[in-house]
Enzyme design. Sequence first.
Site, PDB file in Angstrom:
ATOM      1  N   ASP A 308       0.856  -1.177   0.000  1.00  0.00           N
ATOM      2  CA  ASP A 308       0.000   0.000   0.000  1.00  0.00           C
ATOM      3  C   ASP A 308       0.903   1.242   0.000  1.00  0.00           C
ATOM      4  OD1 ASP A 308      -2.245   1.660   0.141  1.00  0.00           O
ATOM      5  OD2 ASP A 308      -3.263   0.357   1.563  1.00  0.00           O
ATOM      6  N   GLU A 514     -10.606   6.513   4.690  1.00  0.00           N
ATOM      7  CA  GLU A 514      -9.576   5.897   5.527  1.00  0.00           C
ATOM      8  C   GLU A 514      -9.640   6.413   6.967  1.00  0.00           C
ATOM      9  OE1 GLU A 514      -5.830   4.964   3.601  1.00  0.00           O
ATOM     10  OE2 GLU A 514      -6.691   5.450   1.646  1.00  0.00           O
TER      11      GLU A 514
END
Length: 628
Positions: A308, A514
């Site tokens: 990521d 997020e």
Amino acid sequence: MAGRTTFLIWVLLLCCWAAIAEADYTAYKDPKQPITSRIRDLMKRMTLEEKIGQMVQIERSVASRDVMKKYLIGSVLSGGGSVPAKGASAETWVKMVNDFQMGSLSTRLGIPMIYGIDAVHGHNNVYKATIFPHNVGLGATRDPQLVKKIGAATALEVRATGIPYVFAPCIAVCRDPRWGRCYESYSEDLKIVQAMTEIIPGLQGDIPAGSPKGVPYVAGRQKVAACAKHYVGDGGTTRGINENNTVIDRNGLFGIHMPGYYNSIIKGVSTVMVSYSSWNGVKMHANRDLVTGYLKNTLKFRGFVISDWQGIDRITSPPHANYSYSIQMGIHAGIDMIMIPYNYTEFIDGLTYQVKNKIIPLSRIDDAVRRILRVKFTMGLFENPLADYSLVKQLGSQEHRELAREAVRKSLVLLKNGESADEPLLPLPKKASKVLVAGSHADNLGFQCGGWTIEWQGLSGDNLTSGTTILAAIKNTVDQKTKVIFEENPSAEFVKSNKFSYAIVIVGEHPYAETQGDNLNLTIPEPGPSTLSNVCGAVRCVVIVISGRPVVIQPYMERIDALVAAWLPGTEGQGVVDVLFGDYGFTGKLARTWFKTVDQLPMNVGDLHYDPLFPFGFGLTTKPKKAD
């Protein structure tokens, strides 16, 4: 004698020509050769510098034609909201991607780079793209074939901008709605998540019958490489805290969070992204047991594993505190491509040093490069490295908007409809003297779309992209003699004094993505509750909740006549109104448990102490009604 000499000269010339031809022939450039042969041929020509370059993914803002050539970069990405220009056209995107690609093609071996982007509910970074409902809504449709069509439409829109790779789908099983990424998850139920992996053949194409398990597949220039994420257990963290620790035994991890990866790999997913989160205290970006041992060796995944964003940096706390250690642990774990995304020279120098000093074996580098090349060869990047403008009209096409509108209709969950089945409020009549529309989310396209829309965190307002707000759709739908009054946050006196036939109140969460979406209270932000109380206390009302997850609604239930969970529907607000006024019936079923209070969380279907406001699978239905 002269004749014999001439003959020998001809033989020598033929041998020379054959040798020259053989020298010019490069098997890796020959599409007729098996992919394994092409990989083998290319890798034996590659230097360590060229191999490490393939493992590097950098952000477009630090990329250029010269950088691609000088550092032999293997991949570029757009981070959330990272675009060539505000409101950039498909043509502008194509030019940018091709410019980077020209840098890669001008290197000694001409290995094309692969450009990746988050396309998590349509091509969500791009102006005028179709924005589909977020996954939380698609889970409520219970319709894998619809999701497959959305994958195919998304692939076309992404390819329209010259991009061949998407960081989607998210196959997290969100077990706690306090998590800021819960809307990226199809369901708390692993079986729904498994069914929705049908988006992968939508994005990539149907894998041919008899294909070996684990081998990536992309069916040509109208399809894109997909990415199953975030491996593994991202949806199970304590209290839903993003990037945190998933505390669960091996049976729980493999029984709840792993099954979606089995389906994804069987369907030929090209890449897998590793999760920021930890499993029982071990960072997934450093977990060799699960990345190499299980994903690669046991499941036989043959695509590439990608980190990521700054994922290896976050192996340490604070992030980037010991980057040499992060490089060692991340590469050793089995990550093949590193989403750096900015400090690429530090990564290249660090990894080169570790290989040359035998801290990381060359065999680990070769494994990574072999996987990256396999995906690039499979998707035809060597034959067609440059994009053209042939698909630009696919971006935001009417056909795709109609598909999104269908998805919105099927995602709506009717939670309440009148005080009894004998007195339903929905569907609403199109003919009425005067109708009130209220709420912060009634005329706000940004709120309607949520996070990961144009910007990473999403936006407020109607100027971000093309679409239809719910208010605009209501005005388009009611009888021309019906007066529609919009008041975002009306007083109770205003409502009582106007003698409305009924009211539509549209409230919900503000956009987030997020960690910024982590929320321990899950209340509807003001003025939503005030609007709801002022309106529903004075007139019959239907409340539409725009949110990425269940929110606190129990305190208002007595005042609400009808309640609809619309999730984050995207640009096609007309889909909400199609069902509200009865052109179509309500069919959606909760793919998430709707709690009474946050004190109950986490609470999922099958738990011993299961006492929800609305249970998993709940959803009232209505039938389409004939025109008024």
